[in-house]
Motif scaffolding. Structure first.
Motif, PDB file in Angstrom:
ATOM      1  N   ALA A  13       8.807  -0.806  29.236  1.00 23.43           N
ATOM      2  CA  ALA A  13       7.963  -1.491  28.144  1.00 23.43           C
ATOM      3  C   ALA A  13       7.507  -0.416  27.164  1.00 23.43           C
ATOM      4  N   ALA A  14       7.517   0.627  27.806  1.00 24.64           N
ATOM      5  CA  ALA A  14       7.047   1.900  26.573  1.00 24.64           C
ATOM      6  C   ALA A  14       8.266   2.257  25.621  1.00 24.64           C
ATOM      7  N   THR A  15       9.526   1.971  26.194  1.00 27.72           N
ATOM      8  CA  THR A  15      10.649   2.133  25.368  1.00 27.72           C
ATOM      9  C   THR A  15      10.728   1.114  24.298  1.00 27.72           C
ATOM     10  N   LEU A  16      10.308  -0.269  24.788  1.00 24.17           N
ATOM     11  CA  LEU A  16      10.529  -1.249  23.778  1.00 24.17           C
ATOM     12  C   LEU A  16       9.377  -1.196  22.700  1.00 24.17           C
ATOM     13  N   VAL A  17       8.267  -0.838  23.281  1.00 27.14           N
ATOM     14  CA  VAL A  17       7.182  -0.812  22.197  1.00 27.14           C
ATOM     15  C   VAL A  17       7.558   0.386  21.366  1.00 27.14           C
ATOM     16  N   SER A  18       8.068   1.497  21.675  1.00 26.21           N
ATOM     17  CA  SER A  18       8.050   2.647  20.807  1.00 26.21           C
ATOM     18  C   SER A  18       9.459   2.522  19.901  1.00 26.21           C
ATOM     19  N   THR A  19      10.247   1.589  20.177  1.00 30.03           N
ATOM     20  CA  THR A  19      11.529   1.173  19.213  1.00 30.03           C
ATOM     21  C   THR A  19      11.440   0.226  18.347  1.00 30.03           C
ATOM     22  N   THR A  20      10.193  -0.604  18.424  1.00 32.86           N
ATOM     23  CA  THR A  20       9.959  -1.808  17.670  1.00 32.86           C
ATOM     24  C   THR A  20       9.165  -1.127  16.415  1.00 32.86           C
ATOM     25  N   PRO A  21       9.873  -1.584  15.054  1.00 26.53           N
ATOM     26  CA  PRO A  21       9.404  -1.053  13.951  1.00 26.53           C
ATOM     27  C   PRO A  21       7.951  -1.703  13.579  1.00 26.53           C
ATOM     28  N   ALA A  22       7.131  -0.821  13.150  1.00 31.48           N
ATOM     29  CA  ALA A  22       5.891  -1.270  12.750  1.00 31.48           C
ATOM     30  C   ALA A  22       5.627  -2.078  11.643  1.00 31.48           C
ATOM     31  N   GLN A  23       4.706  -2.884  11.344  1.00 30.12           N
ATOM     32  CA  GLN A  23       4.521  -3.637  10.492  1.00 30.12           C
ATOM     33  C   GLN A  23       3.993  -2.734   9.282  1.00 30.12           C
ATOM     34  N   ALA A  24       4.288  -2.976   7.845  1.00 29.36           N
ATOM     35  CA  ALA A  24       4.027  -2.329   6.808  1.00 29.36           C
ATOM     36  C   ALA A  24       2.280  -2.534   6.591  1.00 29.36           C
ATOM     37  N   ALA A  25       1.601  -1.479   6.619  1.00 34.18           N
ATOM     38  CA  ALA A  25       0.118  -1.633   6.280  1.00 34.18           C
ATOM     39  C   ALA A  25      -0.143  -1.620   4.889  1.00 34.18           C
ATOM     40  N   ALA A  26      -1.154  -2.259   4.470  1.00 31.22           N
ATOM     41  CA  ALA A  26      -1.511  -2.139   3.114  1.00 31.22           C
ATOM     42  C   ALA A  26      -1.980  -0.599   2.898  1.00 31.22           C
ATOM     43  N   PRO A  27      -1.586  -0.120   1.577  1.00 31.12           N
ATOM     44  CA  PRO A  27      -2.316   1.430   1.297  1.00 31.12           C
ATOM     45  C   PRO A  27      -3.442   1.385   1.311  1.00 31.12           C
ATOM     46  N   ALA A  28      -4.065   2.563   1.692  1.00 30.87           N
ATOM     47  CA  ALA A  28      -5.362   2.906   1.863  1.00 30.87           C
ATOM     48  C   ALA A  28      -6.153   3.024   0.414  1.00 30.87           C
ATOM     49  N   LEU A  29      -5.245   3.491  -0.461  1.00 30.22           N
ATOM     50  CA  LEU A  29      -5.596   3.322  -2.034  1.00 30.22           C
ATOM     51  C   LEU A  29      -4.829   2.122  -2.649  1.00 30.22           C
ATOM     52  N   ARG A  30      -5.424   1.251  -3.202  1.00 29.53           N
ATOM     53  CA  ARG A  30      -4.631  -0.059  -3.807  1.00 29.53           C
ATOM     54  C   ARG A  30      -5.603  -0.731  -4.580  1.00 29.53           C
ATOM     55  N   PHE A  31      -5.015  -1.523  -5.258  1.00 31.08           N
ATOM     56  CA  PHE A  31      -5.644  -2.566  -6.266  1.00 31.08           C
ATOM     57  C   PHE A  31      -6.696  -3.488  -5.532  1.00 31.08           C
ATOM     58  N   HIS A  32      -7.770  -3.508  -5.950  1.00 26.07           N
ATOM     59  CA  HIS A  32      -8.936  -4.183  -5.240  1.00 26.07           C
ATOM     60  C   HIS A  32      -9.005  -5.644  -6.092  1.00 26.07           C
ATOM     61  N   SER A  33      -9.221  -5.562  -7.439  1.00 26.06           N
ATOM     62  CA  SER A  33      -9.412  -6.889  -7.978  1.00 26.06           C
ATOM     63  C   SER A  33      -8.993  -6.600  -9.693  1.00 26.06           C
ATOM     64  N   THR A  34      -9.205  -7.692 -10.332  1.00 24.17           N
ATOM     65  CA  THR A  34      -8.989  -7.554 -11.777  1.00 24.17           C
ATOM     66  C   THR A  34      -9.527  -8.791 -12.574  1.00 24.17           C
ATOM     67  N   GLN A  35     -10.221  -8.452 -13.515  1.00 23.33           N
ATOM     68  CA  GLN A  35     -10.769  -9.481 -14.465  1.00 23.33           C
ATOM     69  C   GLN A  35      -9.939  -9.360 -15.755  1.00 23.33           C
ATOM     70  N   TYR A  36      -9.062 -10.227 -15.672  1.00 21.57           N
ATOM     71  CA  TYR A  36      -7.552 -10.330 -16.820  1.00 21.57           C
ATOM     72  C   TYR A  36      -8.167 -10.999 -17.812  1.00 21.57           C
ATOM     73  N   ASP A  37      -8.978 -11.711 -17.878  1.00 23.35           N
ATOM     74  CA  ASP A  37      -9.620 -12.655 -19.190  1.00 23.35           C
ATOM     75  C   ASP A  37     -10.734 -12.468 -19.469  1.00 23.35           C
ATOM     76  N   SER A  38     -11.185 -11.632 -20.213  1.00 21.79           N
ATOM     77  CA  SER A  38     -12.788 -11.270 -20.414  1.00 21.79           C
ATOM     78  C   SER A  38     -13.301 -12.740 -20.743  1.00 21.79           C
ATOM     79  N   PRO A  39     -14.713 -12.952 -20.038  1.00 25.01           N
ATOM     80  CA  PRO A  39     -15.432 -14.301 -20.542  1.00 25.01           C
ATOM     81  C   PRO A  39     -15.670 -14.422 -22.140  1.00 25.01           C
ATOM     82  N   GLY A  40     -15.468 -15.455 -22.321  1.00 20.47           N
ATOM     83  CA  GLY A  40     -15.805 -16.078 -23.738  1.00 20.47           C
ATOM     84  C   GLY A  40     -14.656 -15.953 -24.604  1.00 20.47           C
ATOM     85  N   LYS A  41     -14.719 -16.001 -25.948  1.00 25.00           N
ATOM     86  CA  LYS A  41     -13.670 -15.877 -26.943  1.00 25.00           C
ATOM     87  C   LYS A  41     -13.281 -14.576 -26.814  1.00 25.00           C
TER      88      LYS A  41
END
Length: 148
Positions: free
Chosen positions: A13-41
């Motif tokens: 079991a330990a061998t199987l766990v250690s050879t299974t590839p880890a899921q790619a985690a989201a980077p700790a530094l990352r985009f959070h959000s964007t306001q790509y269209d300012s409100p109004g005209k």
């Protein structure tokens, strides 16, 4: 005999766990959000330009210095100076227009909008120029802001 079989099962079991590839985690530094269209005209006033922004978040336990990192659009690049983003959920907002930089609010200094209202992709690049994270959005009626 039971200990030997149990030991063998644990070892396999330990061998199987250690050879299974880890899921790619989201980077700790990352985009959070964007306001790509300012409100109004879209008047291209500095107020309207600064209502268009993109934000980064740092979810790690250590502050990150962004000096030399960049945010890239198809035709424009913003390169960070000596800016540190706080740990544990610290955010930095990059506004499109002109203004005075603070610890949380930075200004691109552009006289034109950066992000396309119909959809766009922002890329966060490391000091070495490698892609660290991307934020991509499409056009949806009535929406001006998205989480990345």
């Amino acid at each position: 005999m039971r200990r030997t079989i149990l030991g063998a099962v644990v070892a396999v079991a330990a061998t199987l766990v250690s050879t299974t590839p880890a899921q790619a985690a989201a980077p700790a530094l990352r985009f959070h959000s964007t306001q790509y269209d300012s409100p109004g005209k879209d008047t291209r006033s500095n107020t309207s330009l600064n209502a268009e922004w993109i934000a980064l978040v740092n979810t790690s336990s250590k502050a990150v210095n962004l000096s030399g990192w960049s945010i890239v659009d198809k035709s424009k690049t913003y390169t960070f100076g000596n800016v540190t983003i706080a740990a544990n959920g610290g955010k930095v907002y990059l506004h499109t227009g002109k203004g005075t930089n603070t610890a949380r609010h930075l200004y691109w200094g552009s006289g034109n909008y950066v992000w396309n209202n119909t959809g766009d992709t922002a890329t966060l690049r490391t000091k070495a120029g490698k892609t660290h994270d991307t934020c991509k959005w499409g056009n949806k009626s009535g929406r001006t802001r998205v989480a990345c």
